[in-house]
Design a protein around this motif. Structure first.
Motif, mmCIF file in Angstrom:
data_model
loop_
_atom_site.group_PDB
_atom_site.id
_atom_site.type_symbol
_atom_site.label_atom_id
_atom_site.label_comp_id
_atom_site.label_asym_id
_atom_site.label_seq_id
_atom_site.Cartn_x
_atom_site.Cartn_y
_atom_site.Cartn_z
ATOM 1 N N GLY A 76 0.763 -1.172 0.051
ATOM 2 C CA GLY A 76 0.034 0.005 0.043
ATOM 3 C C GLY A 76 0.790 1.114 0.182
ATOM 4 N N PRO A 77 0.348 2.365 0.141
ATOM 5 C CA PRO A 77 0.775 4.001 0.195
ATOM 6 C C PRO A 77 1.842 3.810 1.130
ATOM 7 N N ASP A 78 1.804 3.644 2.543
ATOM 8 C CA ASP A 78 2.571 3.547 3.598
ATOM 9 C C ASP A 78 3.895 2.957 3.242
ATOM 10 N N GLY A 79 3.866 1.794 2.623
ATOM 11 C CA GLY A 79 4.857 0.851 2.489
ATOM 12 C C GLY A 79 5.691 1.511 1.375
ATOM 13 N N LEU A 80 5.011 1.961 0.414
ATOM 14 C CA LEU A 80 5.420 2.464 -0.709
ATOM 15 C C LEU A 80 6.567 3.782 -0.416
ATOM 16 N N ALA A 81 5.949 4.615 0.408
ATOM 17 C CA ALA A 81 6.785 5.525 0.971
ATOM 18 C C ALA A 81 7.997 5.265 1.872
ATOM 19 N N LEU A 82 7.835 4.202 2.715
ATOM 20 C CA LEU A 82 9.126 3.630 3.240
ATOM 21 C C LEU A 82 9.969 3.008 2.289
ATOM 22 N N GLN A 83 9.666 2.534 1.198
ATOM 23 C CA GLN A 83 10.436 1.836 0.277
ATOM 24 C C GLN A 83 11.190 2.955 -0.294
ATOM 25 N N GLY A 84 10.464 3.972 -0.461
ATOM 26 C CA GLY A 84 11.231 5.338 -1.278
ATOM 27 C C GLY A 84 12.318 5.885 -0.324
ATOM 28 N N GLN A 85 12.250 5.770 0.895
ATOM 29 C CA GLN A 85 13.093 6.272 1.879
ATOM 30 C C GLN A 85 14.474 5.423 1.602
ATOM 31 N N PHE A 86 14.151 4.013 1.653
ATOM 32 C CA PHE A 86 15.204 3.002 1.491
ATOM 33 C C PHE A 86 15.857 3.020 0.281
ATOM 34 N N ILE A 87 15.082 3.188 -0.794
ATOM 35 C CA ILE A 87 15.915 3.380 -2.060
ATOM 36 C C ILE A 87 16.779 4.590 -2.210
ATOM 37 N N ASN A 88 16.096 5.824 -1.722
ATOM 38 C CA ASN A 88 17.015 7.060 -1.691
ATOM 39 C C ASN A 88 18.439 6.986 -0.869
ATOM 40 N N PHE A 89 18.303 6.182 0.448
ATOM 41 C CA PHE A 89 19.420 5.886 1.237
ATOM 42 C C PHE A 89 20.559 4.902 0.522
ATOM 43 N N THR A 90 20.080 3.959 0.019
ATOM 44 C CA THR A 90 20.934 3.177 -0.663
ATOM 45 C C THR A 90 21.424 3.663 -2.002
ATOM 46 N N SER A 91 21.101 4.653 -2.526
ATOM 47 C CA SER A 91 21.536 5.296 -3.814
ATOM 48 C C SER A 91 22.740 6.219 -3.353
ATOM 49 N N ILE A 92 22.313 6.637 -2.256
ATOM 50 C CA ILE A 92 23.393 7.451 -1.482
ATOM 51 C C ILE A 92 24.749 6.768 -1.147
ATOM 52 N N MET A 93 24.403 5.650 -0.521
ATOM 53 C CA MET A 93 25.331 4.812 -0.226
ATOM 54 C C MET A 93 26.384 4.025 -1.307
ATOM 55 N N ILE A 94 25.423 3.883 -2.437
ATOM 56 C CA ILE A 94 26.154 3.280 -3.549
ATOM 57 C C ILE A 94 27.253 4.186 -4.166
ATOM 58 N N ILE A 95 26.975 5.541 -4.135
ATOM 59 C CA ILE A 95 27.902 6.552 -4.643
ATOM 60 C C ILE A 95 29.144 6.630 -3.868
ATOM 61 N N PHE A 96 28.992 6.512 -2.463
ATOM 62 C CA PHE A 96 30.074 6.565 -1.687
ATOM 63 C C PHE A 96 30.925 5.243 -1.777
#
Length: 414
Positions: free
Chosen positions: A33-53
């Protein structure tokens, strides 16, 4: 390889990615649902940052110098060895930091320390994820677009299989850990192609530090860190603002629209990164660069306009069949998001000049200012307009971004 051939291969890859992405969204939306999609968005953004470093933020530099030294295998090998050394070192450090801070990160991104083990799993697989990213950069720089296309298609399909299996069994937890497990299979595929085609003997692909090339690659690091860290971090701040001041569900609606935007723009981003950046890196004269920019814009702009109009007119069907009726409140967000996407693509085309010519100072000033402006304007619009303010802020920011990019690159435009 010209833009047409590159577009054809990109179309194959992105058509698969788009189909897989649409199915993935349907699976995720129906399961969490929408709540889970929001949390997934947070996780995707964090992992995108980490892969850069974790890759040392050298991706654009690897593509540029491998393309620049086409025909000179010795110089290309120095670039690859330095990149391998950098990725090995940075990925281990990033994995250790993620492990140590996993509970804190879970609390601040997913709002629940029960997800701490998600970050443990991510940290364990982070070196593999980092090398998969590096191998993609190498294939791009060597212009092995056919192989890169196959790997991207394979990755998309395997990701979907793992996502369906884990989402059905473990819901949001399964969605968050799926990509980590896929990295092992993708790494094996990369090794297979490098060993089979022998562009360089595998024994020569060993860590080795070359100071000259390290300096060249790290010139791009500050640009890549800003690009890779800045936008995901800005999105995390905006999503967190929506969660705190409106609701987690509304943040999920915003995530839905931005996710759909990412999916359909992925084809254009692929063409720009696979074709335009290496091409501009090869060109020496201003007139040649100007011609290439106009040629690219001539094909890309009509395409993005048609795509945005199609999505806008079909948004109700998109929500009904791609998601669930639970996501219908997101329909009001499409107008400003899609208008912003048009200006976003225009800015992207011009920003490739700064990347290709290593105009580090200009890029840092422009993009640094843009990211701060994006967060500030979005916060103000959310405070005034509510949920729809997030997409209004997106549109306003990218109009300014496009105007600034035209001004900065005016000699290649006019």
């Amino acid at each position: 390889m010209n833009i047409f051939k590159t577009s054809a291969y990109s179309a194959m890859s992105q058509a698969t990615s788009l189909a897989v992405g649409l199915i993935s969204v349907k699976v995720v939306a129906s399961q969490i649902g929408p709540d889970g999609l929001a949390l997934q968005g947070q996780f995707i953004n964090f992992t995108s940052i980490m892969i850069i470093f974790a890759t040392g933020a050298i991706g654009a530099g690897v593509i540029k110098y491998l393309a620049e030294y086409t025909g000179n295998a010795a110089m290309q090998l120095k670039v690859i060895r330095t990149a391998i050394t950098t990725t090995f070192t940075c990925s281990l450090l990033a994995a250790i930091v993620t492990l140590v801070m996993s509970r804190w990160v879970a609390m601040h991104t997913l709002k629940d320390d029960s997800y701490t083990s998600v970050y443990w799993i991510y940290a364990i697989f982070l070196p593999l994820l980092s090398f998969n990213t590096l191998f993609s950069f190498i294939l791009n720089g060597l212009k092995k677009i056919q192989i890169l296309t196959f790997v991207n298609i394979f990755t998309s399909i395997v990701n979907l299989i793992f996502l369906i299996l884990l989402a059905n069994s473990y819901k949001i937890y399964g969605v968050l850990v799926a990509a980590s497990f896929v990295s092992l299979l993708v790494f094996a595929v990369h090794i297979y192609f490098f060993s089979r085609y022998k562009w360089f003997p595998l024994r020569d692909l060993k860590p080795q530090w070359d100071k000259e090339f390290a300096v060249k690659l790290f010139k791009f690091s500050t640009m890549s860190i800003l690009a890779g860290f800045g936008m995901p971090f800005a999105q995390m701040l905006i999503r967190d603002r929506l969660i705190e001041h409106i609701s987690l569900t509304d943040a999920g609606y915003w995530q839905t629209v931005t996710r759909i935007s990412d999916f359909y723009l992925s084809f254009l981003v692929s063409v720009l990164s696979i074709y335009l950046l290496p091409k501009l890196a090869e060109l020496k004269k201003d007139e040649e660069i100007k011609h290439e920019i106009w040629q690219t814009a001539k094909y890309i702009f009509p395409l993005i306009i048609v795509m945005t109009l199609t999505i806008y007119m079909g948004k109700d069907l998109l929500i009904k069949y791609l998601l669930t009726e639970e996501f219908l409140p997101a329909r009001s967000l499409f107008k400003y998001q899609l208008l912003g996407d048009v200006f976003k693509v225009g800015g992207w085309i011009l920003s490739n000049i700064l990347w290709a010519k290593a105009m580090t100072r200009k890029y840092l000033i422009v993009d640094g200012f843009f990211l701060v402006m994006y967060v500030v304007i979005s916060y103000a619009c959310i405070n005034y307009y509510g949920l729809i303010g997030a997409t209004i802020g997106f549109l306003i920011t990218y109009i300014f971004y496009f105007i600034i990019m035209v001004a900065v690159n005016r000699k290649f435009v006019f």
